[in-house]
Design a protein around this motif. Structure first.
Motif, PDB file in Angstrom:
ATOM      1  N   TRP A  39       0.842  -1.220   0.000  1.00 33.64           N
ATOM      2  CA  TRP A  39       0.000   0.000   0.000  1.00 33.64           C
ATOM      3  C   TRP A  39       0.863   1.251   0.000  1.00 33.64           C
ATOM      4  O   TRP A  39       0.614   2.197  -0.747  1.00 33.64           O
ATOM      5  CB  TRP A  39      -0.922  -0.035   1.210  1.00 33.64           C
ATOM      6  CG  TRP A  39      -1.755   1.206   1.363  1.00 33.64           C
ATOM      7  CD1 TRP A  39      -2.902   1.517   0.714  1.00 33.64           C
ATOM      8  CD2 TRP A  39      -1.483   2.311   2.233  1.00 33.64           C
ATOM      9  NE1 TRP A  39      -3.376   2.734   1.110  1.00 33.64           N
ATOM     10  CE2 TRP A  39      -2.527   3.253   2.053  1.00 33.64           C
ATOM     11  CE3 TRP A  39      -0.478   2.596   3.152  1.00 33.64           C
ATOM     12  CZ2 TRP A  39      -2.579   4.446   2.755  1.00 33.64           C
ATOM     13  CZ3 TRP A  39      -0.536   3.782   3.848  1.00 33.64           C
ATOM     14  CH2 TRP A  39      -1.564   4.695   3.652  1.00 33.64           C
ATOM     15  N   THR A  40       1.898   1.227   0.858  1.00 35.07           N
ATOM     16  CA  THR A  40       2.769   2.402   0.941  1.00 35.07           C
ATOM     17  C   THR A  40       3.529   2.603  -0.361  1.00 35.07           C
ATOM     18  O   THR A  40       3.705   3.742  -0.832  1.00 35.07           O
ATOM     19  CB  THR A  40       3.753   2.235   2.103  1.00 35.07           C
ATOM     20  OG1 THR A  40       3.018   1.998   3.306  1.00 35.07           O
ATOM     21  CG2 THR A  40       4.607   3.474   2.268  1.00 35.07           C
ATOM     22  N   ARG A  43       1.191   4.137  -2.707  1.00 30.01           N
ATOM     23  CA  ARG A  43       0.974   5.552  -2.383  1.00 30.01           C
ATOM     24  C   ARG A  43       2.187   6.398  -2.768  1.00 30.01           C
ATOM     25  O   ARG A  43       2.049   7.504  -3.303  1.00 30.01           O
ATOM     26  CB  ARG A  43       0.690   5.704  -0.887  1.00 30.01           C
ATOM     27  CG  ARG A  43      -0.657   5.148  -0.446  1.00 30.01           C
ATOM     28  CD  ARG A  43      -1.808   6.009  -0.958  1.00 30.01           C
ATOM     29  NE  ARG A  43      -1.729   7.369  -0.462  1.00 30.01           N
ATOM     30  CZ  ARG A  43      -2.285   7.781   0.680  1.00 30.01           C
ATOM     31  NH1 ARG A  43      -2.960   6.924   1.434  1.00 30.01           N
ATOM     32  NH2 ARG A  43      -2.191   9.044   1.052  1.00 30.01           N
ATOM     33  N   ASP A  46       2.260   6.802  -6.456  1.00 32.63           N
ATOM     34  CA  ASP A  46       1.285   7.818  -6.876  1.00 32.63           C
ATOM     35  C   ASP A  46       1.772   9.220  -6.516  1.00 32.63           C
ATOM     36  O   ASP A  46       1.646  10.165  -7.324  1.00 32.63           O
ATOM     37  CB  ASP A  46      -0.067   7.548  -6.216  1.00 32.63           C
ATOM     38  CG  ASP A  46      -0.708   6.271  -6.721  1.00 32.63           C
ATOM     39  OD1 ASP A  46      -0.303   5.804  -7.809  1.00 32.63           O
ATOM     40  OD2 ASP A  46      -1.597   5.739  -6.033  1.00 32.63           O
ATOM     41  N   SER A  47       2.304   9.359  -5.288  1.00 33.16           N
ATOM     42  CA  SER A  47       2.772  10.673  -4.866  1.00 33.16           C
ATOM     43  C   SER A  47       3.921  11.157  -5.748  1.00 33.16           C
ATOM     44  O   SER A  47       3.966  12.326  -6.159  1.00 33.16           O
ATOM     45  CB  SER A  47       3.230  10.624  -3.402  1.00 33.16           C
ATOM     46  OG  SER A  47       2.151  10.290  -2.554  1.00 33.16           O
ATOM     47  N   GLN A 184       2.848  12.440   0.912  1.00 31.85           N
ATOM     48  CA  GLN A 184       3.896  11.443   0.780  1.00 31.85           C
ATOM     49  C   GLN A 184       4.596  11.208   2.122  1.00 31.85           C
ATOM     50  O   GLN A 184       4.839  10.056   2.519  1.00 31.85           O
ATOM     51  CB  GLN A 184       4.910  11.911  -0.280  1.00 31.85           C
ATOM     52  CG  GLN A 184       5.941  10.849  -0.648  1.00 31.85           C
ATOM     53  CD  GLN A 184       6.826  11.324  -1.782  1.00 31.85           C
ATOM     54  OE1 GLN A 184       6.880  12.510  -2.096  1.00 31.85           O
ATOM     55  NE2 GLN A 184       7.535  10.394  -2.398  1.00 31.85           N
ATOM     56  N   SER A 187       2.232   9.269   4.407  1.00 31.80           N
ATOM     57  CA  SER A 187       2.196   7.843   4.063  1.00 31.80           C
ATOM     58  C   SER A 187       3.426   7.129   4.603  1.00 31.80           C
ATOM     59  O   SER A 187       3.338   6.007   5.121  1.00 31.80           O
ATOM     60  CB  SER A 187       2.105   7.675   2.543  1.00 31.80           C
ATOM     61  OG  SER A 187       0.929   8.253   2.040  1.00 31.80           O
TER      62      SER A 187
END
Length: 501
Positions: A39-40, A43, A46-47, A184, A187
């Motif tokens: 998940w991280t 993320r 994406d960030s 970011q 996360s």
């Protein structure tokens, strides 16, 4: 003796369940850590993508602002030098600026704030270009007037507004960049907290599991010692019971032998006297019909004649058939008794060759009935030759004896070795056996189905007794009208009753 419920891990079922629960929690924690990492990573990806997107938009906005300044520089160069070459520089800068603005618009289509800024920017740029084109169309005197008072140049107002809107667009992207960098970082902090929590959970689970496993191992060692003692007692008990069973079996064999001999003596007398009674009946019948006998002028009564000619021969026939059947049964008991006392001698056997030799003795009946016999490769084993011959010949003869009328007979012999055991199968397509009789047919003097074939009902009982003596078992799989499969399970290496006991 009190018994202990031993399980896969130890003797305490609750502790075992607790250990399994802890292991499950640890495994779930690992999965949770893996999920958090994935998940991280997603993320962060994406960030990073959005940060790169923002930086690219910022670069395009900066490029657009630079092109706008070049446009203004070219315009003023034209005004100051009155050189038409600056018009070409203006047009090139305009085209490049429009391309940058189009790129920014495509990159920020999902941002309403930037969409409004771009619409405003296009309007200002259009007004600016129109003003510049109007300047070009004026004469040199008008342009000289503009040069004398640059501070009040009306076109400069447009470029100043363009700069303001470009600055607003850049500020918007900087705000988005700070927001995305904050997400970011958040996360990453969340991921680190999850990792710490999972690490602590795994450490706790591992510590508890190690403690419980050590306790379980101690219990297992104690259980192993207890089990070893139980096995020693059990072996002594089995040896004692085996000796008792062997003694009882020997007594049963001697009893069967003695009984069969004692039964044979009166049976022989009954058969002898039956023969004398039959001869006397013949004499009486002849005397009754001989006219030379005294009193022949008076014929014997009809019931006397019927008794001598019909009733007595019929009764004698029943007695003779019953004594013959009893004689066959006594002979069968004697054969079983002799087989039970015979010493079995193990030897290495080629089972395929053994079955083929049995098939050769049955070839005439196979040809006569039109039955097809196929023999697959069979495993070699060590066992008693005579006992195996009797087992297999009995099963093959039964398969040939109980064919289904109107159906071409097929008998198939196959075998395989599985975990130190030889599995031998005799399969036929005969009349089959009712599932209710699968156990009954192995009992002494018990048969199944229509009794239209000769036999005393001892063959399969003898086969099962021999299989037991060879350390094996026999079973049947069959349905009426669908044939039968007899499966014999024997040890590959049988060393004798004492060695295998």
């Amino acid at each position: 003796m009190q018994t202990t419920n031993l399980t896969a891990l130890g003797r305490d079922t609750r502790v075992n369940r607790f250990i399994l629960t802890l292991l499950t929690i640890g495994f779930a924690a690992l999965l949770a850590g893996l999920g958090a990492a994935l998940w991280t990573q997603q993320r962060n990806t994406d960030s990073e993508r959005w940060v790169a997107h923002t930086l690219e938009v910022q670069a395009r906005i900066g490029a657009f602002a630079s092109k706008a300044e070049r446009m203004e520089t070219a315009r003023r160069g034209r005004l100051l030098s009155d050189d038409p070459a600056f018009n070409g520089l203006f047009d090139e800068a305009l085209a490049s600026a429009l391309a940058d603005l189009d790129m920014v618009q495509s990159k920020t289509a999902d941002n309403p704030e930037q969409a409004a800024n771009i619409r405003r920017m296009r309007q200002l740029l259009s007004d600016y270009v129109k003003a510049e084109r109007t300047e070009r169309s004026r004469g040199r005197s008008a342009q000289a007037a503009l040069r004398s008072d640059f501070f009040h140049d009306p076109v400069v107002v447009h470029i100043r507004e363009i700069r303001q809107v470009a600055d607003a667009m850049a500020d918007e992207e900087r705000a988005l960049l700070r927001q995305r960098e904050s997400l970011q970082a958040q996360s990453l902090r969340t991921f680190n907290m999850v990792l710490v929590a999972i690490a602590l959970l795994i450490l706790t689970v591992a510590s508890a599991t190690i403690l419980l496993v050590r306790r379980t191992l101690r219990d297992l060692r104690a259980s192993r010692l207890e089990l070893s003692a139980l096995n020693t007692d059990l072996e002594r008990l089995v040896d004692s019971r085996t000796t008792e069973l062997q003694r009882a079996n020997a007594e049963i064999q001697r009893f069967a032998y003695i009984v069969s001999h004692d039964l044979r003596s009166p049976l022989v007398n009954v058969m002898g006297f039956t023969a004398e009674l039959e001869a006397a009946t013949d004499v009486i019948a002849r005397s009754l019909h001989d006219p030379a006998q005294a009193g022949a002028a008076v014929p014997p009564p009809a019931d006397v004649l019927r008794a001598v000619e019909e009733d007595l021969p019929e009764a004698i026939g029943f007695i003779r058939s019953s004594t013959q059947k009893m004689d066959r049964l006594i002979n069968a008991i004697l054969r079983l008794s002799r087989e039970g006392r015979r010493t079995l001698a193990p030897e290495t056997l080629d089972l395929t060759a053994l079955v083929r030799s049995i098939a050769d003795t049955m070839q005439h009946r196979l040809t006569e009935t039109g039955t097809t016999l196929t023999i697959a490769a069979l495993p070699a084993l060590t066992s008693d030759r005579t006992a195996l011959e009797q087992i297999l010949s009995n099963l093959m003869e039964n398969a040939l004896k109980y064919l289904q009328p109107g159906r071409a007979g097929e008998i198939h012999i196959s075998g395989k070795a599985v975990r130190g055991r030889a599995i031998i199968e005799v399969t036929d397509n005969g009349r089959g056996i009712d599932p209710r009789d699968h156990e009954r047919i192995f009992d002494l003097f018990r048969r199944s189905g229509v009794q239209d074939q000769p036999g005393e009902g001892i063959g399969l009982a003898h086969v099962r007794a021999l299989a037991y003596r060879l350390g094996g078992v026999i079973e049947v799989v069959s349905e009426l009208g669908k044939g039968a499969t007899f499966r014999v399970n024997l040890p590959i290496e049988w060393k004798g009753a004492e060695a295998n006991g």
